[in-house]
Design an enzyme around this catalytic site. Structure first.
Site, mmCIF file in Angstrom:
data_model
loop_
_atom_site.group_PDB
_atom_site.id
_atom_site.type_symbol
_atom_site.label_atom_id
_atom_site.label_comp_id
_atom_site.label_asym_id
_atom_site.label_seq_id
_atom_site.Cartn_x
_atom_site.Cartn_y
_atom_site.Cartn_z
ATOM 1 N N ILE A 110 0.833 -1.202 0.000
ATOM 2 C CA ILE A 110 0.000 0.000 0.000
ATOM 3 C C ILE A 110 0.863 1.245 0.000
ATOM 4 C CG2 ILE A 110 -2.043 -1.071 1.001
ATOM 5 C CD1 ILE A 110 -1.242 -0.160 3.709
ATOM 6 N N GLU A 111 0.306 2.333 -0.508
ATOM 7 C CA GLU A 111 1.111 3.523 -0.802
ATOM 8 C C GLU A 111 1.716 4.164 0.431
ATOM 9 O OE1 GLU A 111 -1.847 7.181 -1.516
ATOM 10 O OE2 GLU A 111 -2.439 5.397 -2.629
ATOM 11 N N GLN A 112 1.078 4.004 1.581
ATOM 12 C CA GLN A 112 1.638 4.600 2.794
ATOM 13 C C GLN A 112 2.931 3.902 3.219
ATOM 14 O OE1 GLN A 112 -1.519 4.072 2.216
ATOM 15 N NE2 GLN A 112 -2.569 6.013 2.608
ATOM 16 N N GLY A 113 3.150 2.666 2.724
ATOM 17 C CA GLY A 113 4.445 2.037 2.939
ATOM 18 C C GLY A 113 4.447 0.625 3.485
ATOM 19 N N SER A 159 7.298 5.907 2.040
ATOM 20 C CA SER A 159 6.293 6.097 0.995
ATOM 21 C C SER A 159 6.887 6.564 -0.338
ATOM 22 C CB SER A 159 5.224 7.079 1.479
ATOM 23 O OG SER A 159 4.051 6.955 0.743
#
Length: 523
Positions: free
Chosen positions: A327-330, A354
């Protein structure tokens, strides 16, 4: 001399006209106490004025973390560059920042989150800006909207098309912030930062570097301060040489509406049986059909919406771990969380910064992405970033454009139209009341994903709804599967606002998707 200051003391160091970058994702890592103090200083002093606020991902939410709304005051903010913005129910009062955007009280741009991080990294390295193909042929492209969200922004173009090395690129300027406001869990007396209670680091290091290398100020909000030398060096994600001011905020939330959950920060692994599994309904049918598109061993990006339930389908089917979620948040691996905790994962294998995650996404390094849609048009283009009637219902593009730009395979999912009342009965889809708003349209209101560009790049695109499955081929949308109990003409073709082709090999969606028992899914 101690770096610890009150929030009020810290924000007095911010000057008029400053560019202020904020590291946050809704409530995750949001330095809310510092933002609240900044808004309070303006209320009492009328300063600082004319700030530019930079948010790669939204700061704040509708559910207890006010975030950017603390500083959404005419005179305080003059410009905002955001990858996303706080969003919520259409019946709710729009956030103050949305009111300012719509009232033309400031210039506002919606720049893909990964590109905002890239702009900061270019500023940190004193390079001239970002050359990218991410966003071409979408609303990001200056030939369409150039990321502008209102008339004030259109008067000051942010992105332009340029020729370089025989190719056309989008150029974004480097961002050189005067102030970076970041958040961590612990700071030692020198300002070394650790993130042990956080569900991500987002772009804390990159943001601090950009401010430091621009001669600016770095303010770090933390839960607690530790003695110098007590933090393990491998745990430090931002070194104290980059941090000027420490603000203690012992009551900071871990993420939206969540005081603290150790599974989010990887300090505890939850047993799989503790994850809530969806009951049989229309959303679960869609998530099951999406899951059928996956293959064992894949790295799969997942976004907000119906597809966020796919990990739970795999848990129910005994297939947890067959794919790795990113996921993009990491977060890498584990189980992406739902609702207020979206953007976090429980039981993650790793937390990646991120900006690094976005580099992975922008180049198409992963295998598949599962995303939602607001509208789809006959060319296969998707709008996920703007609803003209209720703009604050959407967060803007976020990482969507970065993720879809070169993804090899994308599965979009959502309901076929808006407002229908449906149920699953006897292994069939039953429509009790038809929806009033078509989501399959002649032309989307805003192009977040270009079907035409996807065809040119050879991307594999599937659209899953409760009524049918569609593919993107050389001519546009084509219906390939239909749900049992559904009439093709009445329930699909007549409910679309544009003609849709039907495959000569049209078949029924599998009956097991609509049954209460475990599917027996094999990837």
């Amino acid at each position: 001399m101690s770096k610890v200051r009150t929030a009020a003391e810290a924000v007095r160091l911010i000057k008029d006209g400053a560019v202020v970058a904020v590291n946050s994702s809704s409530g995750l890592c949001c330095p809310d106490a510092v933002l609240a103090a900044l808004g309070a200083r303006f209320d009492s002093e009328g300063h600082p004025r004319g700030l530019t606020s930079v948010h790669p991902i939204a700061a704040g939410d509708f559910f207890g973390t006010k975030g950017v709304d603390h500083i959404a005051k005419p005179g305080l903010l003059s410009r905002i560059i955001g990858g996303s913005y706080p969003s919520g129910p259409s019946a709710a009062e729009p956030p103050l920042i949305w009111q300012m955007i719509l009232n033309e009280d400031l210039a506002a741009w919606n720049v893909p989150s990964g590109i905002v991080f890239d702009m900061l990294r270019e500023g940190a390295a004193k390079r001239p800006g970002v050359l990218t193909k991410v966003g071409m042929d979408t609303f990001v492209d200056p030939e369409q909207e150039g990321c502008a969200m209102n008339a004030m922004a259109r008067q000051s173009p942010l992105v332009r098309r340029v020729e370089f090395d025989g190719e056309t690129w989008l150029h974004f300027p480097a961002l050189r912030p005067d102030v970076a406001v970041i958040r961590a869990t612990t700071a030692d007396e020198n300002g070394n930062l650790t993130f042990e209670h956080e569900g991500a680091t987002l772009g804390a290091m990159e943001m601090a570097l950009a401010a430091r290398n621009s001669g600016g100020l770095v303010i770090a909000q933390v839960k607690r301060v530790a003695a110098l030398g007590s933090l393990r060096p491998h745990d430090v994600r931002v070194p104290g040489i980059l941090v000027d001011v420490i603000v203690e905020a012992p009551d900071q939330l871990q993420t939206t509406a969540t005081q603290y959950d150790p599974a989010i920060s990887g300090e505890l692994f939850r047993p799989l049986h503790t994850f809530r599994l969806p009951g049989l309904d229309v959303g679960k049918v869609i998530a099951r059909r999406v899951a059928q598109e996956l293959q064992t061993g894949w790295a799969v990006n997942i976004g907000f919406g119906i597809s966020a339930n796919v990990p739970r389908v795999l848990i129910e089917e005994g297939l947890h771990g067959a794919v790795t979620w990113v996921i993009e948040q990491g977060a890498v691996g584990g189980v992406p969380l739902l609702d207020f905790k979206f953007g976090c994962a429980a039981n993650a294998e790793a937390f990646v910064a991120s900006p690094h995650q976005f580099s992975y996404f922008q180049a198409g390094g992963f295998d598949c992405s599962l995303l939602s849609f607001l509208e789809i048009d006959r060319e296969g283009s998707v709008n996920v970033s703007r609803l003209a009637a209720t703009p604050h219902r959407t967060a803007g593009a976020g990482g969507f454009v970065d993720i879809t730009a070169r993804a090899r395979k994308i599965v979009f999912s959502g309901s076929f139209n808006a407002g229908a009342k449906m149920r699953i009965e006897g292994g069939q889809l039953v429509i009790d009341r038809e929806g009033r708003v078509a989501k399959i349209v002649e032309k989307v209101d805003q192009i977040s994903f270009s079907g035409r560009r996807a065809r040119a790049q050879g991307q594999h695109i599937t659209y899953v709804t409760e009524r049918c499955v569609m593919r993107l081929d050389a001519e546009g949308l084509v219906i390939t599967e239909i749900a049992p109990g559904i009439d093709l003409q009445r329930d699909i073709l007549d409910q679309a606002a544009t003609p849709i082709r039907v495959s000569p090999d049209l078949r029924l969606m599998e009956a097991r998707l609509f049954a209460p028992a475990v599917m027996g899914l094999a990837l």
